[in-house]
Design a protein around this motif. Structure first.
Motif, PDB file in Angstrom:
ATOM      1  N   LEU A   1      70.866   6.671 -28.861  1.00  0.00           N
ATOM      2  CA  LEU A   1      72.029   6.503 -27.988  1.00  0.00           C
ATOM      3  C   LEU A   1      73.189   7.389 -28.444  1.00  0.00           C
ATOM      4  N   GLU A   2      73.410   7.455 -29.764  1.00  0.00           N
ATOM      5  CA  GLU A   2      74.492   8.290 -30.272  1.00  0.00           C
ATOM      6  C   GLU A   2      74.236   9.762 -29.985  1.00  0.00           C
ATOM      7  N   THR A   3      73.003  10.210 -30.193  1.00  0.00           N
ATOM      8  CA  THR A   3      72.668  11.611 -29.937  1.00  0.00           C
ATOM      9  C   THR A   3      72.744  11.933 -28.453  1.00  0.00           C
ATOM     10  N   PHE A   4      72.337  10.985 -27.618  1.00  0.00           N
ATOM     11  CA  PHE A   4      72.417  11.190 -26.169  1.00  0.00           C
ATOM     12  C   PHE A   4      73.865  11.387 -25.735  1.00  0.00           C
TER      13      PHE A   4
ATOM     14  N   THR B   1      71.647  16.875 -14.992  1.00  0.00           N
ATOM     15  CA  THR B   1      71.776  15.419 -15.010  1.00  0.00           C
ATOM     16  C   THR B   1      71.011  14.867 -16.208  1.00  0.00           C
ATOM     17  N   LEU B   2      71.679  14.106 -17.079  1.00  0.00           N
ATOM     18  CA  LEU B   2      71.058  13.497 -18.248  1.00  0.00           C
ATOM     19  C   LEU B   2      70.810  12.014 -17.982  1.00  0.00           C
ATOM     20  N   ILE B   3      69.568  11.586 -18.210  1.00  0.00           N
ATOM     21  CA  ILE B   3      69.173  10.213 -17.925  1.00  0.00           C
ATOM     22  C   ILE B   3      68.569   9.612 -19.193  1.00  0.00           C
ATOM     23  N   LEU B   4      68.948   8.379 -19.494  1.00  0.00           N
ATOM     24  CA  LEU B   4      68.376   7.643 -20.624  1.00  0.00           C
ATOM     25  C   LEU B   4      67.539   6.496 -20.073  1.00  0.00           C
TER      26      LEU B   4
ATOM     27  N   VAL C   1      66.166  14.524 -32.427  1.00  0.00           N
ATOM     28  CA  VAL C   1      66.491  14.218 -31.028  1.00  0.00           C
ATOM     29  C   VAL C   1      67.431  15.275 -30.452  1.00  0.00           C
ATOM     30  N   LEU C   2      68.383  15.742 -31.246  1.00  0.00           N
ATOM     31  CA  LEU C   2      69.320  16.748 -30.762  1.00  0.00           C
ATOM     32  C   LEU C   2      68.628  18.060 -30.465  1.00  0.00           C
ATOM     33  N   ILE C   3      67.656  18.450 -31.303  1.00  0.00           N
ATOM     34  CA  ILE C   3      66.904  19.688 -31.044  1.00  0.00           C
ATOM     35  C   ILE C   3      66.172  19.596 -29.716  1.00  0.00           C
ATOM     36  N   LEU C   4      65.508  18.461 -29.477  1.00  0.00           N
ATOM     37  CA  LEU C   4      64.744  18.314 -28.240  1.00  0.00           C
ATOM     38  C   LEU C   4      65.664  18.306 -27.016  1.00  0.00           C
ATOM     39  N   LEU C   5      66.786  17.610 -27.103  1.00  0.00           N
ATOM     40  CA  LEU C   5      67.723  17.598 -25.983  1.00  0.00           C
ATOM     41  C   LEU C   5      68.350  18.971 -25.759  1.00  0.00           C
ATOM     42  N   ASP C   6      68.723  19.644 -26.835  1.00  0.00           N
ATOM     43  CA  ASP C   6      69.343  20.969 -26.709  1.00  0.00           C
ATOM     44  C   ASP C   6      68.404  21.954 -26.035  1.00  0.00           C
TER      45      ASP C   6
ATOM     46  N   PRO D   1      71.148  24.368 -13.711  1.00  0.00           N
ATOM     47  CA  PRO D   1      72.244  23.392 -13.528  1.00  0.00           C
ATOM     48  C   PRO D   1      71.902  22.241 -12.595  1.00  0.00           C
ATOM     49  N   GLU D   2      71.081  22.477 -11.613  1.00  0.00           N
ATOM     50  CA  GLU D   2      70.750  21.389 -10.697  1.00  0.00           C
ATOM     51  C   GLU D   2      69.580  20.544 -11.200  1.00  0.00           C
ATOM     52  N   GLY D   3      69.084  20.821 -12.380  1.00  0.00           N
ATOM     53  CA  GLY D   3      67.908  20.134 -12.915  1.00  0.00           C
ATOM     54  C   GLY D   3      68.243  18.785 -13.538  1.00  0.00           C
ATOM     55  N   ARG D   4      67.211  18.167 -14.122  1.00  0.00           N
ATOM     56  CA  ARG D   4      67.358  16.825 -14.670  1.00  0.00           C
ATOM     57  C   ARG D   4      66.664  16.776 -16.035  1.00  0.00           C
ATOM     58  N   VAL D   5      67.319  16.124 -16.999  1.00  0.00           N
ATOM     59  CA  VAL D   5      66.774  15.922 -18.350  1.00  0.00           C
ATOM     60  C   VAL D   5      66.743  14.423 -18.616  1.00  0.00           C
ATOM     61  N   THR D   6      65.556  13.927 -18.973  1.00  0.00           N
ATOM     62  CA  THR D   6      65.372  12.488 -19.192  1.00  0.00           C
ATOM     63  C   THR D   6      64.965  12.245 -20.637  1.00  0.00           C
ATOM     64  N   LEU D   7      65.660  11.305 -21.278  1.00  0.00           N
ATOM     65  CA  LEU D   7      65.347  10.903 -22.647  1.00  0.00           C
ATOM     66  C   LEU D   7      64.898   9.445 -22.616  1.00  0.00           C
ATOM     67  N   GLY D   8      63.734   9.156 -23.199  1.00  0.00           N
ATOM     68  CA  GLY D   8      63.196   7.795 -23.192  1.00  0.00           C
ATOM     69  C   GLY D   8      62.832   7.324 -24.591  1.00  0.00           C
ATOM     70  N   LEU D   9      63.006   6.041 -24.842  1.00  0.00           N
ATOM     71  CA  LEU D   9      62.641   5.406 -26.112  1.00  0.00           C
ATOM     72  C   LEU D   9      61.916   4.111 -25.794  1.00  0.00           C
ATOM     73  N   SER D  10      60.667   3.997 -26.268  1.00  0.00           N
ATOM     74  CA  SER D  10      59.873   2.801 -25.987  1.00  0.00           C
ATOM     75  C   SER D  10      58.888   2.587 -27.128  1.00  0.00           C
ATOM     76  N   ILE D  11      58.204   1.437 -27.084  1.00  0.00           N
ATOM     77  CA  ILE D  11      57.215   1.079 -28.105  1.00  0.00           C
ATOM     78  C   ILE D  11      55.893   0.802 -27.411  1.00  0.00           C
ATOM     79  N   HIS D  12      54.843   1.465 -27.882  1.00  0.00           N
ATOM     80  CA  HIS D  12      53.504   1.292 -27.323  1.00  0.00           C
ATOM     81  C   HIS D  12      52.502   1.179 -28.466  1.00  0.00           C
ATOM     82  N   GLU D  13      51.794   0.033 -28.496  1.00  0.00           N
ATOM     83  CA  GLU D  13      50.712  -0.181 -29.456  1.00  0.00           C
ATOM     84  C   GLU D  13      51.150   0.071 -30.898  1.00  0.00           C
TER      85      GLU D  13
END
Length: 473
Positions: free
Chosen positions: A334-337, A348-351, A370-375, A383-395
């Motif tokens: 969240l802080e890096t986002f 557009t940045l989406i969490l 996380v900052l490297i991947l977002l950068d 500019p009209e594109g979208r960047v999505t950052l997700g955090l979840s737990i699987h298995e």
């Protein structure tokens, strides 16, 4: 001492031990068998003669039965006086039968032959005893058998046989066996030397190849692997694999040095050029001076970032570990986002999704990851594109996913995206100031946390980077 000589000596020592055991057993069995045969002959002859003894006028006489060849029969009365001998008695020694019975002698063979087991049982007659006598410079084997069941005995029958020829035969056999053993040992030493040389020949060839590489400083040479798939064949293959790995590492190092020099030279050249402009034009307008200083600042910032990235990779190459502590990854994400929002220029940045998660690792390095991947996602997304950052737990694993709708990466470039200073053509055109070190650093950070990083992309369809880390409960 060379390995070849040591192997030859080990082969010879093993062969000598086996040969010694076989020789001793052969000698013992052969010798005891011959002497036991003589003893059986004496027992049989004495028993046969005793059954034929007759008494006339209180004198003992042999019956009609004769003695076997090489066996002398002697007949004694009750006081041990010799009464009669067989027809082959000439040259036989004179014995005292009562002394033989009182002090019987041991076997005729030596102690070494006594180590072997007897080849068949020797049937002794009750009351009989063996002895040894000397006559005409040779040994005689003696067997005395009392006559009569009462006490004192009526008389005694003695069977004697010379041991001279048998003793000489055993001595000759012993000498022959020793000579054969020495010849076999010499042959084993020579054969061991030849076998060891043949076995170590691939190693000698590897040594020569290694010497050639060391002298010529050329690791493109390879060892010729033997045709067999044995230990030496696998060693040659491993050696060639090691050389190939070293060659690839050397080439990668050369590329790294060349790319690093090129990347460092560009900002230094820009800084030096702008400083020379300021030096030659002291009366420069204020607006132009601000522009030149801004360019110097940007290049200095770029240079500082490049040096920091190189330092991080140098630490990775040196095996420098990271700190391990419990980290609230959701707070880091969240802080890096929030920190990456100013980097966007219309994107557009989406969490989403966003779940609480904890990992064991280095908080600063995870923030850098996380900052490297977002950068990267923001740089290569229009500019009209979208960047999505997700955090979840699987298995039981935490997943950090960064997706964008940017220019994407060509399939030919995907295998190289984690190589240092590697940048695909679309990336170079969109971000000429990049260094090509972001993803290699990200890959190192993920490895240090025991995770994996996977990248999927297609030209014009965007890029998706998935990082999986072990989750802590």
């Amino acid at each position: 001492m060379s390995i070849r000589l040591r192997l030859a000596l080990w082969y010879s020592a093993l062969f000598a031990a086996i040969l010694l055991l076989v020789s001793l057993l052969t000698y013992a069995l052969h010798t005891r068998g011959h002497y036991d045969d003589r003893d059986r002959l004496l027992v049989t002859s004495a028993a046969h003669a005793a059954t034929g003894v007759t008494s006339a006028a209180d004198e003992l006489h042999f019956g009609s039965g004769g003695a076997a060849v090489e066996v002398v029969l002697q007949l004694f009365d009750s006081d041990g006086t010799l009464r009669e001998t067989s027809t082959t008695s000439e040259g036989g020694p004179h014995i005292n039968p009562r002394a033989v019975l009182a002090n019987p002698a041991g076997p005729a063979f030596d102690t070494l032959a006594g180590l072997a087991p007897g080849m068949g049982d020797l049937e002794m007659i009750p009351g009989g005893a063996f002895g040894l006598a000397i006559g005409r410079d040779e040994r005689w084997r003696v067997y005395v058998l009392p006559i009569g069941a009462g006490s004192p005995h009526v008389g005694y029958v003695a069977a004697l046989t010379p041991l001279g020829r048998l003793d000489a035969s055993i001595v000759a056999f012993r000498a022959s066996l020793l000579a054969i053993s020495l010849l076999g040992l010499a042959a084993a030493l020579a054969g061991g030397w030849a076998i060891a040389g043949q076995a170590l020949w691939p190693l000698d060839r590897m040594t020569r190849t290694a010497s050639t590489i060391a002298q010529a400083r050329d690791i493109s040479h390879r060892v010729e692997a033997p045709p067999t798939r044995d230990e030496l064949g696998r060693l040659a293959e491993t050696f060639n694999t090691m050389l190939a790995s070293l060659e690839e590492s050397s080439r990668a190092q050369q590329r790294f040095v060349a790319d690093a020099s090129h990347e460092l030279r560009a900002p230094l050249t820009a800084i030096q050029g702008n400083l020379e402009i300021l030096e030659r034009q002291p009366e420069m307008l204020a607006a132009e001076r601000v522009e030149v200083l801004g360019e110097v600042k940007r290049e200095a910032t770029r240079l500082a970032r490049l040096v920091a990235d190189l330092l991080a990779l140098a630490r990775a190459d040196a095996g420098t570990g990271i700190r391990h502590a419990m980290v609230d990854l959701d707070a880091v994400v969240l802080e890096t986002f929030q920190a990456a929002r100013p980097l966007a220029h219309g994107q557009t940045l989406i969490l989403d999704p966003f779940e609480p998660a904890q990992v064991l690792g280095d908080e600063d390095r995870l923030r850098q990851l996380v900052l490297i991947l977002l950068d990267n996602a923001i740089k290569y997304t229009p500019p009209e594109g979208r960047v999505t950052l997700g955090l979840s737990i699987h298995e039981g694993r935490v997943e950090v996913v960064v997706c964008d709708t940017g220019v994407g990466i060509p399939p030919d470039d995907l295998p190289h995206v984690f190589e240092r200073f590697y940048r695909a053509d679309p990336a170079r055109g969109r971000d000429p100031g990049g260094t090509g070190l972001g993803l290699p650093i990200a890959h190192w950070i993920v490895e240090q946390h025991g995770g994996t990083i996977h990248l999927q992309s297609a030209p014009g369809a965007g890029t998706s980077v998935t990082v999986r880390l072990p989750a802590e409960p």
